[in-house]
Design a protein around this motif. Structure first.
Motif, PDB file in Angstrom:
ATOM      1  N   THR A 340     -22.429  63.097  40.064  1.00  9.67           N
ATOM      2  CA  THR A 340     -22.810  62.286  39.034  1.00  9.67           C
ATOM      3  C   THR A 340     -21.595  61.191  38.565  1.00  9.67           C
ATOM      4  O   THR A 340     -22.026  60.365  37.747  1.00  9.67           O
ATOM      5  N   THR A 341     -20.473  61.394  39.147  1.00 13.48           N
ATOM      6  CA  THR A 341     -19.172  60.648  38.603  1.00 13.48           C
ATOM      7  C   THR A 341     -19.197  59.337  39.544  1.00 13.48           C
ATOM      8  O   THR A 341     -18.547  58.343  39.421  1.00 13.48           O
ATOM      9  N   HIS A 342     -19.818  59.374  40.863  1.00 13.92           N
ATOM     10  CA  HIS A 342     -19.501  58.429  41.626  1.00 13.92           C
ATOM     11  C   HIS A 342     -21.218  57.482  41.942  1.00 13.92           C
ATOM     12  O   HIS A 342     -22.015  58.426  42.155  1.00 13.92           O
ATOM     13  N   LYS A 343     -20.990  56.204  42.021  1.00 19.72           N
ATOM     14  CA  LYS A 343     -22.142  55.385  42.348  1.00 19.72           C
ATOM     15  C   LYS A 343     -22.554  55.445  43.677  1.00 19.72           C
ATOM     16  O   LYS A 343     -23.798  55.588  44.265  1.00 19.72           O
ATOM     17  N   SER A 344     -21.499  55.598  44.646  1.00 20.35           N
ATOM     18  CA  SER A 344     -21.854  55.300  46.250  1.00 20.35           C
ATOM     19  C   SER A 344     -21.626  57.032  46.476  1.00 20.35           C
ATOM     20  O   SER A 344     -21.023  57.939  45.964  1.00 20.35           O
ATOM     21  N   PRO A 345     -22.267  57.295  47.652  1.00 20.58           N
ATOM     22  CA  PRO A 345     -22.338  58.875  48.102  1.00 20.58           C
ATOM     23  C   PRO A 345     -20.914  59.206  48.772  1.00 20.58           C
ATOM     24  O   PRO A 345     -20.345  58.159  49.157  1.00 20.58           O
ATOM     25  N   LEU A 346     -20.622  60.341  48.750  1.00 15.30           N
ATOM     26  CA  LEU A 346     -19.222  60.776  48.985  1.00 15.30           C
ATOM     27  C   LEU A 346     -19.445  60.920  50.382  1.00 15.30           C
ATOM     28  O   LEU A 346     -18.403  60.736  51.130  1.00 15.30           O
ATOM     29  N   LYS A 378     -14.345  54.161  51.763  1.00 10.97           N
ATOM     30  CA  LYS A 378     -15.329  53.702  50.666  1.00 10.97           C
ATOM     31  C   LYS A 378     -15.323  55.015  49.679  1.00 10.97           C
ATOM     32  O   LYS A 378     -16.292  54.792  48.824  1.00 10.97           O
ATOM     33  N   VAL A 379     -14.305  56.048  49.564  1.00 13.59           N
ATOM     34  CA  VAL A 379     -14.378  57.062  48.562  1.00 13.59           C
ATOM     35  C   VAL A 379     -13.335  56.816  47.552  1.00 13.59           C
ATOM     36  O   VAL A 379     -12.242  56.859  48.072  1.00 13.59           O
ATOM     37  N   VAL A 426      -1.765  60.377  53.181  1.00 10.69           N
ATOM     38  CA  VAL A 426      -1.089  59.009  53.851  1.00 10.69           C
ATOM     39  C   VAL A 426      -1.946  57.885  53.869  1.00 10.69           C
ATOM     40  O   VAL A 426      -1.464  56.673  53.492  1.00 10.69           O
ATOM     41  N   ILE A 427      -3.264  57.938  54.077  1.00 12.42           N
ATOM     42  CA  ILE A 427      -4.108  56.825  54.027  1.00 12.42           C
ATOM     43  C   ILE A 427      -4.388  56.331  52.687  1.00 12.42           C
ATOM     44  O   ILE A 427      -4.359  55.189  52.409  1.00 12.42           O
ATOM     45  N   HIS A 428      -4.561  57.261  51.859  1.00  9.72           N
ATOM     46  CA  HIS A 428      -4.858  56.956  50.360  1.00  9.72           C
ATOM     47  C   HIS A 428      -3.506  55.969  50.034  1.00  9.72           C
ATOM     48  O   HIS A 428      -3.839  54.899  49.141  1.00  9.72           O
ATOM     49  N   ALA A 429      -2.486  56.573  50.263  1.00  8.76           N
ATOM     50  CA  ALA A 429      -1.041  55.968  49.957  1.00  8.76           C
ATOM     51  C   ALA A 429      -1.090  54.655  50.340  1.00  8.76           C
ATOM     52  O   ALA A 429      -0.516  53.670  49.451  1.00  8.76           O
ATOM     53  N   THR A 430      -1.493  54.351  51.322  1.00  6.42           N
ATOM     54  CA  THR A 430      -1.339  53.074  52.182  1.00  6.42           C
ATOM     55  C   THR A 430      -2.080  51.978  51.625  1.00  6.42           C
ATOM     56  O   THR A 430      -1.806  50.908  51.346  1.00  6.42           O
ATOM     57  N   GLY A 439     -12.546  52.847  47.566  1.00  4.74           N
ATOM     58  CA  GLY A 439     -13.927  53.096  47.004  1.00  4.74           C
ATOM     59  C   GLY A 439     -14.095  51.852  45.784  1.00  4.74           C
ATOM     60  O   GLY A 439     -15.226  51.769  45.319  1.00  4.74           O
ATOM     61  N   SER A 440     -13.126  50.936  45.586  1.00 10.44           N
ATOM     62  CA  SER A 440     -13.498  49.820  44.660  1.00 10.44           C
ATOM     63  C   SER A 440     -14.277  48.952  45.506  1.00 10.44           C
ATOM     64  O   SER A 440     -14.462  48.729  46.483  1.00 10.44           O
ATOM     65  N   PRO A 441     -14.663  47.864  44.612  1.00  8.10           N
ATOM     66  CA  PRO A 441     -15.553  46.783  45.285  1.00  8.10           C
ATOM     67  C   PRO A 441     -14.720  46.099  46.427  1.00  8.10           C
ATOM     68  O   PRO A 441     -15.536  45.653  47.230  1.00  8.10           O
ATOM     69  N   ALA A 442     -13.669  45.730  46.300  1.00  7.90           N
ATOM     70  CA  ALA A 442     -12.861  44.869  47.000  1.00  7.90           C
ATOM     71  C   ALA A 442     -12.951  45.826  48.467  1.00  7.90           C
ATOM     72  O   ALA A 442     -13.206  45.184  49.664  1.00  7.90           O
ATOM     73  N   SER A 443     -12.608  47.124  48.506  1.00  7.51           N
ATOM     74  CA  SER A 443     -12.642  47.931  49.718  1.00  7.51           C
ATOM     75  C   SER A 443     -14.086  48.097  50.222  1.00  7.51           C
ATOM     76  O   SER A 443     -14.418  47.994  51.428  1.00  7.51           O
ATOM     77  N   MET A 444     -15.021  48.005  49.475  1.00 10.95           N
ATOM     78  CA  MET A 444     -16.632  48.255  49.946  1.00 10.95           C
ATOM     79  C   MET A 444     -16.756  46.842  50.587  1.00 10.95           C
ATOM     80  O   MET A 444     -17.596  46.882  51.823  1.00 10.95           O
TER      81      MET A 444
END
Length: 448
Positions: A340-346, A378-379, A426-430, A439-444
């Motif tokens: 319920t907290t995310h618009k896109s699928p996990l 995308k997450v 590591v990927i999240h920090a990068t 998961g942001s619009p720019a990332s999508m």
């Protein structure tokens, strides 16, 4: 031998002799030039000791600094603003003097004491340099409140005009992944004019975002009439932005495409009588390459498989368990998990051979393996999504009497799961360091 042949032979010998003499003169001139330019030093700095008198050098530098500080030059002039600039300089110098000459028994000076000492010292110094022929008029002492009142603030304009600062870019534009130009219009641009200019650069072949800023400082995406909710015929813009995405999963934007886009935007500025200002610094082609390298580094897909063990996996039973754990079958034949907290699928679940699930196939088929997939960029919270995917996969594998394995068909235990979690961090920090939030619009946009 005829006379003509003799003359030709003599002429040939003469020409050869002239060439030899000319070459000899040029070689001699070159030798002299080289000798003059490369003078042999009398001393070999590498073989002999090198010594610098550091004490004398420091004394000389301190003497020059002391002379500059202790003896400021006052020009005799009746121009009060010129004198006030010298007052500011002396006050800044005297501030350091007051701090150094403060009594040791009172090392802490409050603001009132410091201002009083500075103002008093400044008035004494100015009175000592006052010229009888050109007297200076100063405000009374009770009107001099602080040194800050004398110093002119840099952001204030004497004419009363405020320096213009550019508006913030639209939310749909990202300064890292987009090549953006701001068009400052001399007069407002109509929506139709901007729409027509946008249509003229559609042949570039890549998605272009064009926004307009109205008089109420609201950005509107051109060509999206539904989002405007206003009458576009009366809509005008004082600014506009044109953006081209520098890279995507297909690779970086080509140099000729970037040049074509820049030329088209500059031509748009001329047509609309607007000043074009490009955002960002550095070589645009290099920026596109760096964004592409960033995409390659973080665009990772995590696969976890539920493999058939002794008992077969019936499609009907798998569908019931998947829906009971919050997954739904999409039109493309994939099961999606979306909270319920995310618009896109996990994450998603597909058949191991990439065959699309259908209601008919699930009723009549036996599945050999099911693959759970998670696209990290995308997450929004990839670690939390990964934990949820592991939880659902473990529940399904236990209920189906199946095995949880990795891409190499090896059992997936707690140690392997923890290693994946560390890679996710590591990927999240990068991505955060680059300014592209997962998961942001720019990332999508970047990973589609």
């Amino acid at each position: 031998m005829s006379d003509l042949q003799i003359i030709l032979i003599i002429l040939g010998v003469f020409i050869i002799a002239c060439v030899v003499v000319y070459n000899w003169l040029q070689e001699r001139k070159l030798h002299k030039q080289v000798s003059n330019e490369f003078i042999v030093p009398q001393k070999d700095v590498l073989a002999e000791d090198f010594y610098i008198d550091t004490d004398a050098f420091v004394e000389k530098e301190l003497a020059e600094v002391s002379h500059k500080i202790k003896h400021p030059v006052f020009e005799e002039s009746a121009d009060l603003p010129a004198r006030s600039e010298e007052v500011v300089f002396k006050n800044m110098v005297l501030e350091d003097t007051v701090l150094k000459e403060a009594p040791l028994k009172d090392p802490v000076l409050n603001e009132a004491t410091l201002e009083t000492a500075l103002n008093e010292t400044a008035r004494n110094e100015l009175a000592a340099h006052t010229d009888n022929e050109h007297p200076l008029n100063f405000a009374p002492a009770n009107q001099v409140t602080s040194i800050e009142s004398v110093i002119e603030k840099p952001d204030e304009d004497k004419s009363g005009e405020i320096d213009y600062t550019p508006a913030q870019l639209p939310n749909g534009i990202h300064p890292q992944i987009d090549l953006t130009a701001i068009l400052y219009a001399n007069k407002n641009i109509s929506y139709q004019s901007l729409y027509d200019m946008a249509a003229s650069i559609d042949d570039i072949g890549l998605p272009i975002l064009i926004y307009g800023l109205d008089d109420d400082d609201k950005w509107h995406l051109v060509e999206t009439n539904d989002a405007l909710q206003v009458d576009v015929s009366a809509l005008t813009f004082k600014q506009a932005t044109c953006s081209l995405q520098l890279a995507d999963r297909g690779g970086p934007a080509a140099k000729n495409v970037l040049n074509k886009f820049q030329f088209a935007v500059e031509n748009m500025g001329l047509e609309l009588n607007a000043h074009v200002e490009w955002q960002g610094s550095g070589d645009v082609v290099q920026r596109a390459i760096e964004i592409d390298q960033f995409c390659i580094e973080v665009d990772q897909l995590i696969n976890i498989h539920i493999a058939q063990a002794e008992a077969p996996i019936h499609g009907t039973k798998f569908r019931g368990l998947a829906e009971a754990n919050g997954m739904t079958l999409g039109d493309d034949g994939k099961f999606y998990y979306q909270d319920t907290t995310h618009k896109s699928p996990l994450f998603t679940a597909i058949e191991a051979n990439n065959q699309a699930f259908t209601a008919e196939s699930l009723r009549n088929s036996v599945l050999k393996a099911i693959t759970f997939q998670l696209e990290i960029p995308k997450v929004p919270n990839c670690e939390q999504a990964f934990n949820q995917m592991i939880l659902v996969a473990q529940k399904l594998s236990s209920s189906l009497n199946a095995s949880l394995v990795d891409d190499n068909q090896k059992p997936l235990g707690d140690l392997q799961i923890e290693k994946i979690r560390q890679q996710l961090k590591v990927i999240h920090a990068t991505m955060v360091a680059r300014g592209v939030m997962p998961g942001s619009p720019a990332s999508m946009r970047l990973f589609n």
